[in-house]
Design a protein around this motif. Structure first.
Motif, mmCIF file in Angstrom:
data_model
loop_
_atom_site.group_PDB
_atom_site.id
_atom_site.type_symbol
_atom_site.label_atom_id
_atom_site.label_comp_id
_atom_site.label_asym_id
_atom_site.label_seq_id
_atom_site.Cartn_x
_atom_site.Cartn_y
_atom_site.Cartn_z
ATOM 1 N N CYS A 168 -8.114 1.179 13.215
ATOM 2 C CA CYS A 168 -6.829 1.765 13.616
ATOM 3 C C CYS A 168 -6.962 3.062 14.401
ATOM 4 C CB CYS A 168 -5.965 2.012 12.376
ATOM 5 S SG CYS A 168 -6.641 3.268 11.263
ATOM 6 N N GLY A 169 -8.162 3.595 14.485
ATOM 7 C CA GLY A 169 -8.360 4.825 15.239
ATOM 8 C C GLY A 169 -8.054 6.096 14.478
ATOM 9 N N GLU A 170 -7.699 5.978 13.197
ATOM 10 C CA GLU A 170 -7.407 7.162 12.386
ATOM 11 C C GLU A 170 -8.663 8.015 12.209
ATOM 12 O OE1 GLU A 170 -5.140 9.688 9.768
ATOM 13 O OE2 GLU A 170 -4.586 8.179 11.259
ATOM 14 N N ARG A 190 -8.094 4.574 4.544
ATOM 15 C CA ARG A 190 -6.884 4.731 3.732
ATOM 16 C C ARG A 190 -5.624 4.296 4.481
ATOM 17 N NH1 ARG A 190 -4.355 9.358 5.501
ATOM 18 N NH2 ARG A 190 -5.625 10.794 6.741
ATOM 19 N N VAL A 191 -5.717 4.153 5.813
ATOM 20 C CA VAL A 191 -4.535 3.809 6.606
ATOM 21 C C VAL A 191 -4.398 2.293 6.778
ATOM 22 C CG1 VAL A 191 -3.393 4.067 8.841
ATOM 23 C CG2 VAL A 191 -4.575 6.014 7.819
ATOM 24 N N CYS A 192 -5.459 1.660 7.293
ATOM 25 C CA CYS A 192 -5.345 0.229 7.595
ATOM 26 C C CYS A 192 -6.081 -0.672 6.600
ATOM 27 C CB CYS A 192 -5.852 -0.052 9.012
ATOM 28 S SG CYS A 192 -7.645 0.138 9.208
ATOM 29 N N GLY A 193 -6.863 -0.075 5.702
ATOM 30 C CA GLY A 193 -7.564 -0.880 4.696
ATOM 31 C C GLY A 193 -8.843 -1.521 5.197
ATOM 32 N N ALA A 194 -9.283 -1.204 6.421
ATOM 33 C CA ALA A 194 -10.523 -1.784 6.944
ATOM 34 C C ALA A 194 -11.713 -1.314 6.108
ATOM 35 C CB ALA A 194 -10.714 -1.371 8.398
ATOM 36 N N ILE A 195 -12.599 -2.253 5.795
ATOM 37 C CA ILE A 195 -13.803 -1.917 5.028
ATOM 38 C C ILE A 195 -14.860 -1.411 6.000
ATOM 39 C CG2 ILE A 195 -15.654 -2.821 3.596
ATOM 40 C CD1 ILE A 195 -13.673 -4.722 2.351
ATOM 41 N N LEU A 196 -15.271 -0.172 5.818
ATOM 42 C CA LEU A 196 -16.228 0.459 6.727
ATOM 43 C C LEU A 196 -17.633 0.446 6.152
ATOM 44 C CD1 LEU A 196 -13.932 3.485 7.619
ATOM 45 C CD2 LEU A 196 -14.130 1.308 8.812
ATOM 46 N N ASP A 197 -17.748 0.388 4.839
ATOM 47 C CA ASP A 197 -19.045 0.302 4.167
ATOM 48 C C ASP A 197 -18.883 -0.669 3.005
ATOM 49 O OD1 ASP A 197 -21.316 0.642 2.542
ATOM 50 O OD2 ASP A 197 -21.560 2.732 3.148
ATOM 51 N N ARG A 198 -19.215 -1.979 3.254
ATOM 52 C CA ARG A 198 -18.944 -3.023 2.256
ATOM 53 C C ARG A 198 -19.675 -2.774 0.949
ATOM 54 N NH1 ARG A 198 -16.780 -7.407 1.031
ATOM 55 N NH2 ARG A 198 -15.673 -7.509 2.998
ATOM 56 N N GLU A 199 -20.948 -2.414 1.032
ATOM 57 C CA GLU A 199 -21.724 -2.216 -0.189
ATOM 58 C C GLU A 199 -21.117 -1.112 -1.052
ATOM 59 O OE1 GLU A 199 -26.320 -1.098 -1.516
ATOM 60 O OE2 GLU A 199 -25.877 -1.667 0.546
ATOM 61 N N SER A 249 -19.220 -1.497 -4.732
ATOM 62 C CA SER A 249 -19.723 -0.740 -5.881
ATOM 63 C C SER A 249 -18.636 0.120 -6.514
ATOM 64 C CB SER A 249 -20.898 0.145 -5.452
ATOM 65 O OG SER A 249 -20.456 1.199 -4.605
ATOM 66 N N LEU A 250 -17.652 0.529 -5.704
ATOM 67 C CA LEU A 250 -16.542 1.343 -6.214
ATOM 68 C C LEU A 250 -15.364 0.500 -6.692
ATOM 69 C CD1 LEU A 250 -16.551 4.142 -3.474
ATOM 70 C CD2 LEU A 250 -17.361 4.340 -5.830
ATOM 71 N N GLY A 251 -15.475 -0.836 -6.582
ATOM 72 C CA GLY A 251 -14.393 -1.719 -7.001
ATOM 73 C C GLY A 251 -13.238 -1.759 -6.030
ATOM 74 N N LEU A 252 -13.489 -1.330 -4.775
ATOM 75 C CA LEU A 252 -12.433 -1.311 -3.762
ATOM 76 C C LEU A 252 -12.370 -2.598 -2.955
ATOM 77 C CD1 LEU A 252 -12.995 2.319 -2.439
ATOM 78 C CD2 LEU A 252 -11.287 1.535 -4.083
ATOM 79 N N ALA A 253 -13.344 -3.477 -3.138
ATOM 80 C CA ALA A 253 -13.368 -4.738 -2.400
ATOM 81 C C ALA A 253 -14.169 -5.752 -3.174
ATOM 82 C CB ALA A 253 -13.970 -4.523 -1.003
ATOM 83 N N SER A 254 -13.852 -7.023 -2.944
ATOM 84 C CA SER A 254 -14.611 -8.119 -3.526
ATOM 85 C C SER A 254 -15.666 -8.569 -2.517
ATOM 86 C CB SER A 254 -13.671 -9.285 -3.847
ATOM 87 O OG SER A 254 -14.424 -10.466 -4.095
ATOM 88 N N PRO A 255 -16.844 -8.957 -2.966
ATOM 89 C CA PRO A 255 -17.867 -9.424 -2.020
ATOM 90 C C PRO A 255 -17.420 -10.600 -1.174
ATOM 91 C CG PRO A 255 -18.803 -9.084 -4.204
ATOM 92 C CD PRO A 255 -17.310 -8.972 -4.354
ATOM 93 N N ASN A 256 -16.391 -11.356 -1.653
ATOM 94 C CA ASN A 256 -15.953 -12.556 -0.934
ATOM 95 C C ASN A 256 -14.718 -12.330 -0.074
ATOM 96 O OD1 ASN A 256 -17.979 -14.067 -2.190
ATOM 97 N ND2 ASN A 256 -16.697 -14.307 -4.025
ATOM 98 N N LEU A 257 -14.162 -11.116 -0.105
ATOM 99 C CA LEU A 257 -12.954 -10.845 0.654
ATOM 100 C C LEU A 257 -13.218 -9.742 1.649
ATOM 101 C CD1 LEU A 257 -10.326 -10.955 -2.235
ATOM 102 C CD2 LEU A 257 -10.784 -12.727 -0.526
ATOM 103 N N GLU A 258 -12.675 -9.876 2.848
ATOM 104 C CA GLU A 258 -12.934 -8.890 3.900
ATOM 105 C C GLU A 258 -12.237 -7.577 3.628
ATOM 106 O OE1 GLU A 258 -15.070 -8.935 6.448
ATOM 107 O OE2 GLU A 258 -15.763 -10.735 5.475
ATOM 108 N N THR A 259 -10.940 -7.630 3.284
ATOM 109 C CA THR A 259 -10.178 -6.406 3.056
ATOM 110 C C THR A 259 -9.144 -6.672 1.968
ATOM 111 O OG1 THR A 259 -8.466 -6.964 4.655
ATOM 112 C CG2 THR A 259 -10.381 -5.757 5.484
ATOM 113 N N PRO A 260 -8.576 -5.634 1.376
ATOM 114 C CA PRO A 260 -7.470 -5.836 0.442
ATOM 115 C C PRO A 260 -6.312 -6.578 1.101
ATOM 116 C CG PRO A 260 -8.343 -3.594 0.244
ATOM 117 C CD PRO A 260 -9.028 -4.240 1.418
ATOM 118 N N ALA A 261 -6.071 -6.306 2.387
ATOM 119 C CA ALA A 261 -4.991 -6.996 3.101
ATOM 120 C C ALA A 261 -5.279 -8.498 3.198
ATOM 121 C CB ALA A 261 -4.817 -6.404 4.500
ATOM 122 N N ALA A 262 -6.577 -8.823 3.443
ATOM 123 C CA ALA A 262 -6.942 -10.242 3.544
ATOM 124 C C ALA A 262 -6.761 -10.935 2.205
ATOM 125 C CB ALA A 262 -8.384 -10.347 4.036
#
Length: 203
Positions: free
Chosen positions: A160-162, A172-181, A185-198
Motif C-alpha cells: 500500500c505504500g504506507e 498495519r494498514v493493508c495486512g500484507a505479510i512482509l516477513d512470513r516467518e 512465529s507471532l501468531g499473526l499469520a497461518s503458514p497456509n494463508l497469505e494474509t488475514p484478508a485472504a
C-alpha cells in the motif's frame, strides 16, 4: 617517515570527510558496516609558492606531511583538544597500540561532549541545542539519553505504500505479510494463508 612515498590515515568512525587543500582534494573514508577502522592512503605532493615578479617555486610536501595536515583539519573541528578518531599510522597498517590509544582518546572526547550535552539539556530541555556531534558521541558510547532524539528509518510497504518501520512482520494498514516467518512465529499469520484478508475471503 618523511621519505615514505605514501602515508596511511586511520579513521575509527563511520564519518567520512571531503577536504579541499591547495595541493589537492581528498576524501578520508569512514568505516563501512562491520569494519573496525577505515584506511585512506595519501601520496607526496608539491605546492607552488608565488615569489612575485612572475616567479614561482615548487615546494615538495611529503606523504606524511599531507596526512598530518588532513588529520589536523578534521580533528580541530570540535574545539580545544577535539579528536574525531582520525590519525596517521606509523607504518603501512595501524598497530594494536595505536588503535587502542586512538579509541581511548576518541571515547574520552565523546564523553566530554555527552557531559556538555547533559548540562545543556538540564538548562533548556530543547533538542535545538543538542548538535549532531553530541548525538554521534552518545550513539558511539552506547548511551541512552533523553536528548538523543534521531528520526527513525522507515520503508514503504510494497502493498500500500504506507511508511512503516523496518522489520515489521505485517503491515498495519493493508495486512500484507512482509516477513512470513516472523508473522507465523507471532501468531499473526497461518503458514497456509497469505494474509488475514485472504483468510477472511475464504470463510
Amino acid at each position: 617517515m618523511g621519505t615514505q612515498t605514501t602515508a596511511v590515515i586511520v579513521n575509527l568512525t563511520e564519518e567520512s570527510w571531503m577536504l579541499h587543500r591547495s595541493y589537492g582534494t581528498y576524501q578520508v573514508r569512514g568505516c563501512e558496516s562491520g569494519e573496525p577502522y577505515a584506511l585512506t592512503r595519501v601520496e607526496a605532493r608539491s605546492a607552488v609558492m608565488d615569489l612575485g615578479d612572475k616567479r614561482t617555486l615548487d615546494v615538495p610536501i611529503s606523504a606524511s606531511e599531507v596526512a598530518q595536515d588532513l588529520c589536523r583539519e578534521i580533528n580541530s573541528d570540535g574545539g580545544e583538544e577535539s579528536f574525531f578518531g582520525v590519525f596517521v599510522a606509523a607504518g603501512e597498517m595501524p598497530s594494536d597500540e595505536e588503535l587502542r590509544q586512538g579509541r581511548e582518546r576518541l571515547a574520552s572526547f565523546y564523553r566530554r561532549l555527552v557531559a556538555g550535552a547533559d548540562r545543556e539539556w538540564e538548562r533548556s530541555h530543547s533538542y535545538l541545542f543538542i548538535n549532531d556531534v553530541e548525538r554521534r558521541a552518545a550513539r558511539h558510547l552506547g548511551l541512552e539519553k533523553e536528548w538523543f532524539y534521531h528520526p527513525r528509518e522507515t520503508v514503504e510497504c510494497p502493498g500500500c505504500g504506507e511508511k512503516i518501520k523496518p522489520g515489521v512482520a505485517v503491515c498495519r494498514v493493508c495486512g500484507a505479510i512482509l516477513d512470513r516467518e516472523k508473522a507465523v512465529s507471532l501468531g499473526l499469520a497461518s503458514p497456509n494463508l497469505e494474509t488475514p484478508a485472504a483468510a477472511a475471503a475464504q470463510n
